[in-house]
Design a protein around this motif. Structure first.
Motif, PDB file in Angstrom:
ATOM      1  N   LYS A  48       0.814  -1.202   0.000  1.00 33.92           N
ATOM      2  CA  LYS A  48       0.000   0.000   0.000  1.00 33.92           C
ATOM      3  C   LYS A  48       0.856   1.264   0.000  1.00 33.92           C
ATOM      4  O   LYS A  48       1.986   1.257   0.491  1.00 33.92           O
ATOM      5  CB  LYS A  48      -0.911   0.020   1.232  1.00 33.92           C
ATOM      6  N   VAL A  57      -6.454   0.186  -7.482  1.00 30.05           N
ATOM      7  CA  VAL A  57      -6.232  -1.235  -7.229  1.00 30.05           C
ATOM      8  C   VAL A  57      -5.454  -1.796  -8.412  1.00 30.05           C
ATOM      9  O   VAL A  57      -5.955  -1.838  -9.539  1.00 30.05           O
ATOM     10  CB  VAL A  57      -7.569  -1.979  -7.049  1.00 30.05           C
ATOM     11  N   ILE A 116     -10.309  -6.297  -1.077  1.00 29.42           N
ATOM     12  CA  ILE A 116     -10.699  -4.898  -0.856  1.00 29.42           C
ATOM     13  C   ILE A 116     -11.689  -4.804   0.293  1.00 29.42           C
ATOM     14  O   ILE A 116     -11.609  -3.905   1.146  1.00 29.42           O
ATOM     15  CB  ILE A 116     -11.297  -4.292  -2.142  1.00 29.42           C
ATOM     16  N   CYS A 119      -9.948  -5.125   3.580  1.00 26.82           N
ATOM     17  CA  CYS A 119      -9.146  -3.941   3.916  1.00 26.82           C
ATOM     18  C   CYS A 119     -10.002  -2.733   4.264  1.00 26.82           C
ATOM     19  O   CYS A 119      -9.638  -1.929   5.134  1.00 26.82           O
ATOM     20  CB  CYS A 119      -8.226  -3.586   2.753  1.00 26.82           C
ATOM     21  N   TYR A 120     -11.146  -2.574   3.593  1.00 21.61           N
ATOM     22  CA  TYR A 120     -11.926  -1.337   3.719  1.00 21.61           C
ATOM     23  C   TYR A 120     -13.367  -1.545   4.150  1.00 21.61           C
ATOM     24  O   TYR A 120     -14.125  -0.572   4.265  1.00 21.61           O
ATOM     25  CB  TYR A 120     -11.893  -0.568   2.393  1.00 21.61           C
ATOM     26  N   ALA A 124     -15.578   1.257   1.034  1.00 18.71           N
ATOM     27  CA  ALA A 124     -14.327   1.488   0.306  1.00 18.71           C
ATOM     28  C   ALA A 124     -14.355   2.853  -0.380  1.00 18.71           C
ATOM     29  O   ALA A 124     -15.423   3.338  -0.779  1.00 18.71           O
ATOM     30  CB  ALA A 124     -14.108   0.394  -0.736  1.00 18.71           C
ATOM     31  N   ILE A 127     -12.877   3.652  -6.304  1.00 21.11           N
ATOM     32  CA  ILE A 127     -11.853   2.719  -6.785  1.00 21.11           C
ATOM     33  C   ILE A 127     -11.662   2.857  -8.289  1.00 21.11           C
ATOM     34  O   ILE A 127     -12.629   2.944  -9.051  1.00 21.11           O
ATOM     35  CB  ILE A 127     -12.252   1.270  -6.457  1.00 21.11           C
ATOM     36  N   LEU A 148     -17.230  -4.605  -7.005  1.00 16.04           N
ATOM     37  CA  LEU A 148     -16.825  -3.520  -6.112  1.00 16.04           C
ATOM     38  C   LEU A 148     -17.678  -2.307  -6.457  1.00 16.04           C
ATOM     39  O   LEU A 148     -17.377  -1.565  -7.394  1.00 16.04           O
ATOM     40  CB  LEU A 148     -15.335  -3.210  -6.286  1.00 16.04           C
ATOM     41  N   THR A 151     -16.426   1.264  -7.545  1.00 13.17           N
ATOM     42  CA  THR A 151     -15.544   1.423  -8.712  1.00 13.17           C
ATOM     43  C   THR A 151     -16.039   2.561  -9.596  1.00 13.17           C
ATOM     44  O   THR A 151     -17.215   2.600  -9.979  1.00 13.17           O
ATOM     45  CB  THR A 151     -15.479   0.124  -9.534  1.00 13.17           C
TER      46      THR A 151
END
Length: 354
Positions: A48, A57, A116, A119-120, A124, A127, A148, A151
């Motif tokens: 990261k 990403v 993802i 992590c988020y 998120a 993206i 996602l 996005t």
């Protein structure tokens, strides 16, 4: 072409440094992300950088690793405010999964979404999916299936269905033609540059660490039938390497040698599925899109028509091989930054770190 590139980037006669460089020079942190049930967890290695702006990403090509984005990460971070997450896809780099032989687009795109989310969570940031080669195909499938929801953009680098499908028949021969092991990491880095696989020494010094691993000679001997892997576009310069880089069994003592981390030759049944239909999926994604190519010759019919209709932005980056973001990280960063700024996904940085 390759000799010209190499000579312009490096002073003739100067001894070059082929020693490996740490990921810490380019990323802020490294993390192993666990996904799945407690008794069958998959662990994905991610790198990261940045703490504000959209999340880029980054998905690497077949046989490479997240470290193939290292130099690009520094280049893009100097141009726009953004966050970067580069992940080792299943079976690649330092990622460890339970079913390491499942390389279907469904599984690999689900991996991206799961990482993802881990992590988020469900919140998120915006993206932008950016993928190279096989990673580009996975990015398209991830976006096409809306895995996602946050996005906002899609960038595919040197992934074109037509040229990829044409190259599939020659991959196995190419894999068999590469060295199976190296005497040292330095030798592997030197081979990667002099063979033209990576035409940028700085990138090769950090990214080859993710492609090969240290092992005992006995382990290499028991697996000598295994073939290494590359991405689907076969370069023309693979014969440009000195056999002295390569570890030969006759010369090997008890010391360790270095071999490829992954053998994708056994995943041949997935190759067709990675790319078939990708062009139409790319065109159908209702997102701002950018296609970066190493050569205009790689544009297939569907993409040519789509580009003429203005369905996506496109840029050709000449004088580089298939590993576009490694060979020309600054040019790729300029193109991606322009894409992000045009669509107001990111803000330009006032200061630079160059």
């Amino acid at each position: 072409m390759w000799e010209e590139n190499f000579d312009t980037e490096h002073e003739v006669g100067r001894k070059l440094d082929y020693s490996p460089v740490s990921w810490r020079e380019y990323f802020d942190q490294m993390e192993d992300v666990s996904v799945g049930l407690a008794d069958s967890r998959d662990v994905f290695r991610v790198y990261k950088a940045g703490n504000e702006g959209p999340l880029l990403v980054l998905l690497h090509g077949g046989g490479h690793s997240a470290l193939s984005w290292a130099v690009f990460t520094t280049a893009i971070a100097s141009r726009v405010n953004c966050r970067v997450l580069a992940m080792d896809l299943r079976g690649h780099g330092a990622t460890l999964v339970c079913q390491s032989d499942d390389f279907s687009t469904q599984t690999m795109s689900s991996d991206v979404a799961n990482v993802i989310r881990a992590c988020y969570g469900e919140t998120a940031p915006p993206i932008v999916l950016i993928g190279h080669g096989v990673g580009g195909a996975i990015a398209v499938h991830t976006a096409s299936n809306s895995l996602l929801p946050s996005t906002v953009g899609l960038v595919a680098i040197d992934v074109v269905e037509g040229s990829a499908m044409d190259a599939l028949h020659s991959i196995q021969n190419f894999l068999k033609g590469r060295p199976k092991s190296f005497k040292s990491m330095d030798h592997a880095i030197e081979w990667s540059v002099k063979s033209g696989q990576i035409r940028n020494l700085e990138s090769a010094r950090v990214s080859m660490v993710g492609q090969i691993k240290r092992c005992e000679v006995e382990e290499v001997d028991t697996q000598e039938q295994a073939s290494p892997v590359t991405d689907v576009v076969v370069e023309r310069n693979e014969e440009f390497y000195d056999q002295s880089y390569v570890n030969n069994k006759e010369n090997a003592a008890s010391e360790s040698v270095y071999k490829w981390r992954i053998d994708l030759s056994k995943s041949e049944k997935y190759w067709d599925g990675w790319f078939r239909g990708t062009s139409n999926l790319f065109l159908a994604c209702n997102l701002p899109k950018l296609l970066l190519l190493a050569s205009i010759d790689r544009l297939d019919r569907d993409l040519t028509i789509g580009q003429m209709q203005g369905k996506f932005m496109m840029q050709v980056l000449p004088s580089c091989g298939h590993a576009v973001q490694e060979d020309k990280p600054d040019k790729v960063a300029e193109a991606v930054a322009a894409f992000l700024l045009r669509h107001k996904f990111a803000e330009a940085r006032r200061e630079t770190r160059r």
